[in-house]
Design a protein around this motif. Sequence first.
Motif, short mmCIF file in Angstrom:
data_model
loop_
_atom_site.label_atom_id
_atom_site.label_comp_id
_atom_site.label_asym_id
_atom_site.label_seq_id
_atom_site.Cartn_x
_atom_site.Cartn_y
_atom_site.Cartn_z
N GLN A 41 3.33 4.29 -6.82
CA GLN A 41 4.17 5.25 -7.53
C GLN A 41 3.42 6.57 -7.72
O GLN A 41 2.29 6.60 -8.20
CB GLN A 41 4.58 4.69 -8.89
CG GLN A 41 5.50 3.48 -8.78
CD GLN A 41 5.87 2.90 -10.13
OE1 GLN A 41 5.55 3.46 -11.18
NE2 GLN A 41 6.56 1.76 -10.12
N GLY A 42 4.07 7.67 -7.31
CA GLY A 42 3.46 8.98 -7.45
C GLY A 42 2.51 9.36 -6.33
O GLY A 42 1.93 10.45 -6.35
N ARG A 43 2.34 8.48 -5.33
CA ARG A 43 1.46 8.77 -4.21
C ARG A 43 2.29 9.13 -2.98
O ARG A 43 3.33 8.54 -2.72
CB ARG A 43 0.56 7.58 -3.89
CG ARG A 43 -0.54 7.36 -4.91
CD ARG A 43 -1.40 6.15 -4.53
NE ARG A 43 -2.65 6.10 -5.26
CZ ARG A 43 -2.78 5.58 -6.47
NH1 ARG A 43 -1.72 5.09 -7.09
NH2 ARG A 43 -3.95 5.59 -7.08
N SER A 44 1.79 10.09 -2.22
CA SER A 44 2.46 10.48 -0.99
C SER A 44 2.38 9.35 0.02
O SER A 44 1.36 8.65 0.12
CB SER A 44 1.81 11.74 -0.41
OG SER A 44 1.89 12.82 -1.33
N ASN A 45 3.44 9.17 0.79
CA ASN A 45 3.49 8.08 1.75
C ASN A 45 2.85 8.51 3.07
O ASN A 45 3.52 8.81 4.06
CB ASN A 45 4.92 7.63 1.98
CG ASN A 45 4.99 6.32 2.75
OD1 ASN A 45 4.07 5.53 2.71
ND2 ASN A 45 6.10 6.11 3.43
N THR A 46 1.53 8.56 3.11
CA THR A 46 0.81 8.94 4.32
C THR A 46 0.84 7.80 5.33
O THR A 46 1.20 6.67 5.01
CB THR A 46 -0.65 9.27 3.99
OG1 THR A 46 -1.30 8.09 3.52
CG2 THR A 46 -0.73 10.35 2.92
N ARG A 47 0.44 8.11 6.54
CA ARG A 47 0.41 7.09 7.59
C ARG A 47 -0.56 5.96 7.21
O ARG A 47 -0.28 4.78 7.44
CB ARG A 47 -0.02 7.72 8.91
CG ARG A 47 -0.07 6.74 10.08
CD ARG A 47 -0.46 7.43 11.38
NE ARG A 47 0.49 8.48 11.73
CZ ARG A 47 0.37 9.26 12.81
NH1 ARG A 47 -0.67 9.13 13.61
NH2 ARG A 47 1.29 10.18 13.07
N GLU A 48 -1.70 6.35 6.63
CA GLU A 48 -2.68 5.34 6.22
C GLU A 48 -2.11 4.42 5.15
O GLU A 48 -2.26 3.20 5.21
CB GLU A 48 -3.95 6.01 5.70
CG GLU A 48 -5.02 5.04 5.25
CD GLU A 48 -6.23 5.75 4.66
OE1 GLU A 48 -7.22 5.04 4.33
OE2 GLU A 48 -6.19 6.99 4.51
N ASP A 55 0.41 -4.01 6.26
CA ASP A 55 -0.61 -5.05 6.42
C ASP A 55 -0.55 -6.05 5.26
O ASP A 55 -0.67 -7.26 5.47
CB ASP A 55 -2.01 -4.43 6.49
CG ASP A 55 -2.27 -3.69 7.79
OD1 ASP A 55 -1.48 -3.88 8.74
OD2 ASP A 55 -3.24 -2.91 7.84
N ALA A 56 -0.33 -5.54 4.04
CA ALA A 56 -0.23 -6.42 2.88
C ALA A 56 1.00 -7.31 2.99
O ALA A 56 0.96 -8.50 2.65
CB ALA A 56 -0.18 -5.59 1.60
N ARG A 57 2.10 -6.75 3.48
CA ARG A 57 3.31 -7.53 3.63
C ARG A 57 3.11 -8.67 4.63
O ARG A 57 3.58 -9.79 4.43
CB ARG A 57 4.45 -6.62 4.09
CG ARG A 57 5.75 -7.32 4.44
CD ARG A 57 6.28 -8.17 3.31
NE ARG A 57 6.64 -7.38 2.14
CZ ARG A 57 6.79 -7.90 0.94
NH1 ARG A 57 6.57 -9.19 0.71
NH2 ARG A 57 7.14 -7.13 -0.09
N LYS A 58 2.36 -8.40 5.70
CA LYS A 58 2.09 -9.44 6.71
C LYS A 58 1.20 -10.54 6.15
O LYS A 58 1.32 -11.71 6.52
CB LYS A 58 1.44 -8.81 7.94
CG LYS A 58 2.35 -7.91 8.74
CD LYS A 58 1.59 -7.27 9.90
CE LYS A 58 2.48 -6.31 10.67
NZ LYS A 58 1.71 -5.63 11.76
N ARG A 59 0.27 -10.17 5.25
CA ARG A 59 -0.69 -11.15 4.73
C ARG A 59 -0.13 -11.96 3.57
O ARG A 59 -0.54 -13.11 3.36
CB ARG A 59 -1.97 -10.45 4.24
CG ARG A 59 -2.82 -9.84 5.31
CD ARG A 59 -4.18 -9.45 4.75
NE ARG A 59 -4.08 -8.62 3.56
CZ ARG A 59 -4.08 -7.29 3.56
NH1 ARG A 59 -4.14 -6.64 4.71
NH2 ARG A 59 -4.00 -6.60 2.43
N PHE A 60 0.75 -11.38 2.78
CA PHE A 60 1.15 -12.00 1.53
C PHE A 60 1.75 -13.39 1.76
O PHE A 60 2.66 -13.56 2.57
CB PHE A 60 2.17 -11.13 0.79
CG PHE A 60 2.50 -11.65 -0.58
CD1 PHE A 60 1.62 -11.48 -1.63
CD2 PHE A 60 3.68 -12.33 -0.81
CE1 PHE A 60 1.91 -11.97 -2.90
CE2 PHE A 60 3.98 -12.82 -2.06
CZ PHE A 60 3.09 -12.64 -3.11
#
Length: 256
Positions: A41-48, A55-60
């Motif tokens: 929240q409040g962070r720009s959605n950069t490529r990184e 990656d987190a979605r794949k691991r969870f």
Amino acid sequence: MGITGRIKQISSLTLDLFIQDPFLVDAFFDAQWLPESPYWQGRSNTREFEQMKQDARKRFGKLPERKGLSRFIFKNRQKWKYTYDWQALEEQFLAEWATPELDLGKSWQEITFLLAGYIAAYYSMPQGKIPELRVEKGYKKDFLPFIVIQNSQWDGKPLVNAFGAGKEIGYETGYGPVRYLLAGEEVGQILDGLLELSKEGFKNRFIYESQKQNPIHWLDWSDEDLLECMVDYYTEIFDYYKSAVSNQKALLLYLI
């Protein structure tokens, strides 16, 4: 970047899950980076950042592929100890991350010495701890196991093991075991110790040690900003423990 120290508030319900099945701690840390996490929240959605989310979605919900965990694996085959509702767990873990962890940066060793009187992992070396601390023969863990020691010979104030205390939960990051303090008495003991030590007592302890002929050499006493920095960390730790007590939270303590 170096090894950093973290403290994280969690509910007793979540802690009970971790104690039952330590692999869930890995999923919990992954949840911090999920696309729905409060972290973004409040962070720009950069490529990184987008890559981190995916990656987190794949691991969870998948078992961690890490060394050193075989003692939890029957016949060296990874498997969950129980069947989980992963959607419910995801919601539970994301709710926990609504309260950020306390980041001690790379100053966790200095703050552990000034609060508890020893340098983590080096307490067996000359000047690695204050003289009154005794270590059992053969004890080789990084942190000493006490919570609070009253009336220290160092300065009459308590030794407060605010980052080093806690039982091992059975899961390791790349830099050692994750530990925990139970909500209520254990977290409260630390808060009481910090209250008794006080910010003024903490500052006086720093000054007392710095003025010795041979102060402990792990701290850079020539740094003019060191006292202010350490006092800021004391205040942050005190506030975090006070919040945990007020909200009846348990704590995780770990290095990453």
